[in-house]
Design an enzyme around this catalytic site. Structure first.
Site, PDB file in Angstrom:
ATOM      1  N   GLU A 163       1.821  68.538  89.012  1.00 17.87           N
ATOM      2  CA  GLU A 163       2.516  69.648  89.675  1.00 17.87           C
ATOM      3  C   GLU A 163       3.661  69.224  90.596  1.00 17.87           C
ATOM      4  O   GLU A 163       4.418  70.068  91.056  1.00 17.87           O
ATOM      5  CB  GLU A 163       1.529  70.559  90.414  1.00 17.87           C
ATOM      6  CG  GLU A 163       0.755  69.925  91.563  1.00 17.87           C
ATOM      7  CD  GLU A 163      -0.616  69.442  91.128  1.00 17.87           C
ATOM      8  OE1 GLU A 163      -0.807  69.130  89.927  1.00 17.87           O
ATOM      9  OE2 GLU A 163      -1.509  69.347  91.989  1.00 17.87           O
ATOM     10  N   ASN A 164       3.794  67.925  90.839  1.00 18.79           N
ATOM     11  CA  ASN A 164       4.958  67.485  91.618  1.00 18.79           C
ATOM     12  C   ASN A 164       6.226  67.450  90.769  1.00 18.79           C
ATOM     13  O   ASN A 164       7.291  67.098  91.272  1.00 18.79           O
ATOM     14  CB  ASN A 164       4.695  66.117  92.252  1.00 18.79           C
ATOM     15  CG  ASN A 164       4.320  65.063  91.239  1.00 18.79           C
ATOM     16  OD1 ASN A 164       3.553  65.318  90.317  1.00 18.79           O
ATOM     17  ND2 ASN A 164       4.879  63.888  91.382  1.00 18.79           N
TER      18      ASN A 164
END
Lengths: 254, 218
Positions: free
Chosen positions: B47-48
């Site tokens: 998710e980064n």
């Protein structure tokens, strides 16, 4: 009108005014200049995820400047020794808006003792708050956080049979950003996962300051490859970076 | 015997399908990547801002600008893409991720999940977990069935602050694979050698137990 323009071009004083004209050139050469105007109790939006893609030298400048009472909006607050964490010992941060604040003992201590106000915000909501802030959208509805402590005090609205929270967008007095390369106009290119929150942060500052690894002349970046257009950028500085790795994990070649 | 961490990951991997985009949380979920079946292509979302997460780098491949959501150095798989955090959560919130696997402290019969905070003790933050549970349709929670002291983590109502409300339908513990529907736990499978009685004893919330409960196959 053409005559007037021609006249200006022919005027001897034109060369003089050209020298003082900066146009779209955003480049500054000192960190003092980069963070000029930062005052106590301001709000700063910072890019970065963990210690990846953080504007490390701009953070150091804030530390050196000794600015206090800051509200910092960033996914994390660095570690004890690096990133935004270096603003903790002198208690420069009054309030932290972040999604994850683990792995930082001093942060935890200040939070538990009530010296530091912390607003835990879901990561996607935080990214969207910055994006919306920069895009002129005052608030948005999201299902994230419904029925959790995040929903406290917020409007809940049912849309098409599902509950959503109203989340307000965020703007900063300053935004501090780390990009990989830029042209002097402030057009930015990020590198790999060091992009993270930086593009949204860049849009959400009244004054957006960007530090980069290299600066090229306008025209040297392919317009198609630019991630953040220079319109969002006020100041640009070339820095050198430590790029600390938090979790060095390797595989052994088989 | 209760499942090991590796067996938990192996059992979750059996839920993967060819062509799935998958988000794996930190801890046991991360291990699932080691058990993707040979005949299957799965793309991991971090998710980064990375879709197509590869294996850990060799010493010479290490790049400080390339990490996963656990802040570990990683590589990119062939066909990977990079994007910013808003785009990443647009994928997650928009329901584009096919499967999300994450850990928890507690789940309850209403499908509520508590995974990010123990008041007064552990306050680290929710990271992306609240967005993941709110945005994903297909979520598997992996956790131990009970605490070391024998306190059930499968409850009538979560006691800790919630990460999400009414969003969990599948839970894999070290003892059982459980589905949540109609405000009840439903026992689907049990760990090899674990008795139904043992599972019932360690499940605080109401659980429906069918006549035949198969053992997990590995």
């Amino acid at each position: 009108m053409i005559d007037a323009a021609t006249q200006v071009f022919n005027n001897d004083s034109f060369n003089e005014s050209e020298n003082t004209m900066t146009g779209f050139n955003k480049v500054v050469t000192s960190y003092e200049e980069a963070m000029a105007g930062l005052e106590d109790n301001m709000t700063i939006i910072a890019g970065g995820f963990g210690l990846c893609g953080i504007p490390e030298n701009l953070i150091k400048e804030i530390k050196n400047k000794g600015t206090k009472g800051l509200t910092i909006v960033s996914n994390n607050c660095g570690t004890t020794a690096h990133g935004l964490g270096i603003l903790l010992p002198e208690k420069q941060i009054k309030k932290m808006v972040a999604s994850y604040v683990g792995e930082n003992d001093e942060f935890e201590r200040q939070m538990m003792s009530g010296e530091l106000d912390v607003e835990l915000t879901p990561q996607g909501t935080l990214a969207e708050k910055m994006r919306a802030g920069g895009a002129g959208i005052p608030a948005f509805y999201t299902a994230t956080g419904v029925g959790t402590p995040v929903a406290e005090g917020k409007e809940v609205r049912e849309i098409k049979g599902r509950e959503y929270l109203l989340e307000e967008s965020i703007k900063g007095d300053f935004a501090i950003v780390k990009a990989w390369k830029a042209d002097t106009f402030g057009n930015l290119v990020f590198r790999k996962t060091a992009r993270n929150f930086n593009p949204m942060a860049a849009t959400a500052g009244k004054i957006t300051v960007v530090e980069v690894e290299k600066i090229v002349e306008p025209g040297q970046l392919d317009p198609d490859e630019i991630h953040t257009p220079g319109i969002y950028v006020n100041r640009l500085i070339k820095g050198s970076f430590e790029k600390i790795i938090e979790q060095r994990t390797v595989r052994h070649p088989s | 015997m209760a499942l090991s961490r590796e067996q938990l990951a192996q059992r979750v991997a059996q839920e993967l399908q060819d062509g799935y985009y998958v988000n794996l949380g930190i801890g046991i979920p991360t291990l699932v990547a080691n058990y993707v079946p040979q005949n299957m292509e799965v793309m991991l979302q971090s998710e980064n801002g990375l879709l197509g997460m590869g294996q850990f780098p060799t010493e010479s491949e290490i790049d400080a600008d390339l990490i996963n959501a656990g802040k570990q150095t990683v590589t990119m798989a062939t066909g990977a893409s990079i994007f910013d955090s808003a785009e990443s959560f647009a994928m997650i919130r928009g329901g584009h991720v096919d499967l999300t696997v994450l850990g928890a402290f507690e789940v309850d019969v209403q499908g509520n999940i508590a995974s990010y905070m123990i008041p007064g003790k552990l306050i680290k933050g929710m990271g992306g977990a609240m967005d993941l549970v709110a945005g994903a349709d297909n979520i598997i929670v992996t956790m131990t069935h009970a605490s070391k002291h024998g306190d059930s983590k499968l409850l009538t109502e979560c006691s800790l602050p919630l990460t999400g409300k009414g969003c969990i339908k599948k839970v894999l513990t070290d003892l059982a694979f459980i589905e949540i529907k109609d405000n009840k736990f439903h026992l689907l499978e049990r760990a090899p050698g674990v008795s139904i009685e043992e599972i019932i004893k360690l499940t605080a919330g109401e659980m429906v137990v069918p006549e035949y409960v198969p053992e997990m196959q590995f």
